[in-house]
Design a protein around this motif. Structure first.
Motif, PDB file in Angstrom:
ATOM      1  N   ARG A 210       0.816  -1.216   0.000  1.00 48.74           N
ATOM      2  CA  ARG A 210       0.000   0.000   0.000  1.00 48.74           C
ATOM      3  C   ARG A 210       0.845   1.259   0.000  1.00 48.74           C
ATOM      4  N   GLU A 211       2.092   1.156   0.434  1.00 47.76           N
ATOM      5  CA  GLU A 211       2.982   2.316   0.375  1.00 47.76           C
ATOM      6  C   GLU A 211       3.316   2.677  -1.071  1.00 47.76           C
ATOM      7  N   GLU A 212       3.182   1.726  -1.988  1.00 51.87           N
ATOM      8  CA  GLU A 212       3.481   1.962  -3.403  1.00 51.87           C
ATOM      9  C   GLU A 212       2.216   2.158  -4.230  1.00 51.87           C
ATOM     10  N   TYR A 213       1.069   2.240  -3.577  1.00 53.68           N
ATOM     11  CA  TYR A 213      -0.209   2.348  -4.274  1.00 53.68           C
ATOM     12  C   TYR A 213      -0.284   3.678  -5.026  1.00 53.68           C
ATOM     13  N   VAL A 214      -0.855   3.639  -6.210  1.00 49.48           N
ATOM     14  CA  VAL A 214      -0.984   4.845  -7.028  1.00 49.48           C
ATOM     15  C   VAL A 214      -2.228   5.620  -6.597  1.00 49.48           C
ATOM     16  N   GLY A 215      -2.022   6.878  -6.167  1.00 41.51           N
ATOM     17  CA  GLY A 215      -3.145   7.690  -5.719  1.00 41.51           C
ATOM     18  C   GLY A 215      -3.579   7.326  -4.311  1.00 41.51           C
ATOM     19  N   MET A 216      -4.792   7.721  -3.955  1.00 37.76           N
ATOM     20  CA  MET A 216      -5.315   7.441  -2.619  1.00 37.76           C
ATOM     21  C   MET A 216      -5.822   5.999  -2.534  1.00 37.76           C
ATOM     22  N   TRP A 217      -5.541   5.366  -1.390  1.00 37.96           N
ATOM     23  CA  TRP A 217      -6.019   4.005  -1.157  1.00 37.96           C
ATOM     24  C   TRP A 217      -7.269   4.045  -0.303  1.00 37.96           C
ATOM     25  N   LEU A 218      -8.320   3.374  -0.770  1.00 35.66           N
ATOM     26  CA  LEU A 218      -9.535   3.205   0.026  1.00 35.66           C
ATOM     27  C   LEU A 218      -9.785   1.715   0.232  1.00 35.66           C
ATOM     28  N   PRO A 219     -10.474   1.359   1.304  1.00 42.66           N
ATOM     29  CA  PRO A 219     -10.788  -0.054   1.516  1.00 42.66           C
ATOM     30  C   PRO A 219     -11.625  -0.604   0.363  1.00 42.66           C
ATOM     31  N   GLU A 220     -11.535  -1.896   0.156  1.00 40.63           N
ATOM     32  CA  GLU A 220     -12.394  -2.536  -0.838  1.00 40.63           C
ATOM     33  C   GLU A 220     -13.826  -2.538  -0.302  1.00 40.63           C
ATOM     34  N   PRO A 221     -14.760  -1.897  -1.004  1.00 41.41           N
ATOM     35  CA  PRO A 221     -16.129  -1.809  -0.471  1.00 41.41           C
ATOM     36  C   PRO A 221     -16.829  -3.158  -0.482  1.00 41.41           C
ATOM     37  N   ILE A 222     -17.648  -3.382   0.521  1.00 41.52           N
ATOM     38  CA  ILE A 222     -18.448  -4.602   0.566  1.00 41.52           C
ATOM     39  C   ILE A 222     -19.918  -4.227   0.672  1.00 41.52           C
ATOM     40  N   ARG A 223     -20.737  -4.917  -0.086  1.00 44.98           N
ATOM     41  CA  ARG A 223     -22.178  -4.661  -0.060  1.00 44.98           C
ATOM     42  C   ARG A 223     -22.763  -5.336   1.172  1.00 44.98           C
ATOM     43  N   THR A 224     -23.376  -4.552   2.029  1.00 46.69           N
ATOM     44  CA  THR A 224     -23.892  -5.082   3.285  1.00 46.69           C
ATOM     45  C   THR A 224     -25.412  -5.033   3.309  1.00 46.69           C
ATOM     46  N   GLU A 225     -25.988  -5.880   4.138  1.00 49.15           N
ATOM     47  CA  GLU A 225     -27.436  -5.900   4.295  1.00 49.15           C
ATOM     48  C   GLU A 225     -27.879  -4.627   5.011  1.00 49.15           C
ATOM     49  N   PRO A 226     -29.027  -4.043   4.630  1.00 49.65           N
ATOM     50  CA  PRO A 226     -29.501  -2.831   5.303  1.00 49.65           C
ATOM     51  C   PRO A 226     -29.594  -2.994   6.826  1.00 49.65           C
ATOM     52  N   GLY A 227     -29.866  -4.199   7.295  1.00 51.96           N
ATOM     53  CA  GLY A 227     -30.019  -4.446   8.726  1.00 51.96           C
ATOM     54  C   GLY A 227     -28.741  -4.337   9.522  1.00 51.96           C
ATOM     55  N   VAL A 228     -27.597  -4.227   8.843  1.00 49.31           N
ATOM     56  CA  VAL A 228     -26.323  -4.138   9.573  1.00 49.31           C
ATOM     57  C   VAL A 228     -26.294  -2.900  10.457  1.00 49.31           C
ATOM     58  N   SER A 229     -27.044  -1.859  10.099  1.00 51.07           N
ATOM     59  CA  SER A 229     -27.048  -0.618  10.873  1.00 51.07           C
ATOM     60  C   SER A 229     -27.715  -0.794  12.232  1.00 51.07           C
ATOM     61  N   GLU A 230     -28.441  -1.903  12.431  1.00 49.83           N
ATOM     62  CA  GLU A 230     -29.068  -2.147  13.733  1.00 49.83           C
ATOM     63  C   GLU A 230     -28.024  -2.436  14.805  1.00 49.83           C
ATOM     64  N   ASP A 231     -26.867  -2.925  14.410  1.00 49.67           N
ATOM     65  CA  ASP A 231     -25.749  -3.113  15.330  1.00 49.67           C
ATOM     66  C   ASP A 231     -24.820  -1.916  15.134  1.00 49.67           C
ATOM     67  N   VAL A 232     -24.960  -0.919  15.988  1.00 49.13           N
ATOM     68  CA  VAL A 232     -24.242   0.342  15.810  1.00 49.13           C
ATOM     69  C   VAL A 232     -22.732   0.133  15.807  1.00 49.13           C
ATOM     70  N   ILE A 233     -22.238  -0.710  16.713  1.00 51.00           N
ATOM     71  CA  ILE A 233     -20.798  -0.949  16.799  1.00 51.00           C
ATOM     72  C   ILE A 233     -20.295  -1.589  15.511  1.00 51.00           C
ATOM     73  N   LEU A 234     -21.021  -2.569  15.005  1.00 53.70           N
ATOM     74  CA  LEU A 234     -20.609  -3.252  13.780  1.00 53.70           C
ATOM     75  C   LEU A 234     -20.652  -2.294  12.592  1.00 53.70           C
ATOM     76  N   ALA A 235     -21.728  -1.514  12.476  1.00 51.60           N
ATOM     77  CA  ALA A 235     -21.856  -0.595  11.348  1.00 51.60           C
ATOM     78  C   ALA A 235     -20.724   0.419  11.342  1.00 51.60           C
TER      79      ALA A 235
END
Length: 302
Positions: free
Chosen positions: A76-101
């Motif tokens: 990642r130190e050699e990554y071109v441009g800004m590095w962002l995490p790989e996005p993952i599609r989550t279930e809408p219900g994940v927001s019910e667990d505030v810590i997890l979200a």
């Protein structure tokens, strides 16, 4: 261990194991590699020697994730441009667990990137999953006293840098809908009204797709950037709402193929951050909905 039995046990805890690996690595692809390596080790174990399979699997995944994280730091130190995490599609219900979200949000994962591999492992296991210091010590091969010191240092570091935002909900989805509608029609004032004064855009193209190499900050600059992006989009590009990393998001598809993805950080009814991922390597599996799991209130107990 008989193959069917080992597979069933691993499958039972797979969501928990993936969640741990992903939060430690910020990469779904690397997390899947860790799970594959961990399964191979698990399938070769004599069941008579394992008193608590879930604890054994968590230790195995933690150690494999640490190995991957140490190697990833150099890449990642050699990554071109800004590095962002790989996005993952989550279930809408994940927001019910505030810590997890919060723990899988783009903002938090970027803060975790600033920790050392050991600090990250300790923080994730203790603060997100609630593992006691002694159990973490056994997982990473450190003394309990050392883990306590590391946990204190990591927690102080994260709390000083974390950005809080509202998880995905009907209200935040409506803000995103209004933002996309205004951007599509080029309406400047409605866009300005939806943005916080200190809003920031972070873009990740990985050198393989066009993206801003530096953060874009402030309402005026962000509006200009967004409208510029929309002007370059083709007539075949359409946006659709989704939930990624527990955050409201938009998927931009061109001729049916996912071209880029934007997750929205929203606080007090205003957009405070936009995280745009265009690196195609990070979008290959972005359609798959991931089931995340913290393993209950005491995942280390039988």
């Amino acid at each position: 261990m008989p193959e069917d039995a080992s597979t069933d046990t691993f499958t039972e805890h797979r969501s928990l194991l993936f969640t741990i690996a992903y939060e430690m690595l910020g990469s779904a692809a690397d997390a899947e590699d860790v799970l594959q390596e961990s399964y191979l080790r698990w399938s070769a174990v004599d069941p008579a020697t394992v008193g608590h399979p879930r604890a054994y699997l968590v230790r195995t995944v933690t150690r494999q994730a640490l190995n991957h994280l140490r190697a990833a730091k150099a890449r990642r130190e050699e990554y071109v441009g800004m590095w962002l995490p790989e996005p993952i599609r989550t279930e809408p219900g994940v927001s019910e667990d505030v810590i997890l979200a919060e723990s899988v949000s783009m903002a938090m994962l970027l803060v975790l990137e600033t920790l050392s591999p050991t600090e990250r492992a300790v923080f994730v296991l203790h603060e997100v999953f609630g593992y006691p210091h002694g159990e973490i010590a056994a997982s990473i091969g450190r003394t309990e006293a050392s883990v306590r010191q590391t946990a204190h240092r990591a927690r102080r570091h994260v709390h000083a840098r974390r950005r809080r935002s509202a998880p995905g909900s009907d209200a935040t989805a409506e803000i995103v809908r209004r933002f996309l509608a205004a951007a599509a029609t080029g309406e400047i004032q409605p866009l300005m009204d939806l943005l916080a004064p200190d809003v920031v855009v972070l873009s990740d193209g990985g050198g393989k797709a066009v993206a801003a190499r530096r953060p874009v900050t402030g309402r005026t600059e962000v509006v200009q950037f967004v409208l510029g992006v929309y002007r370059t989009a083709t007539a075949a590009t359409r946006a659709e709402p989704a939930t990624y990393n527990g955050m409201p998001a938009a998927r931009f598809l061109t001729d049916g193929d996912l071209d880029w993805l934007v997750a929205f950080e929203i606080q007090d009814g205003r957009i405070t951050g936009l995280y745009g991922v265009r690196n195609p390597d990070k979008l290959h599996h972005a359609d798959a909905v991931r089931t995340l799991d913290r393993g209950g209130p005491q995942p280390w107990r039988p």
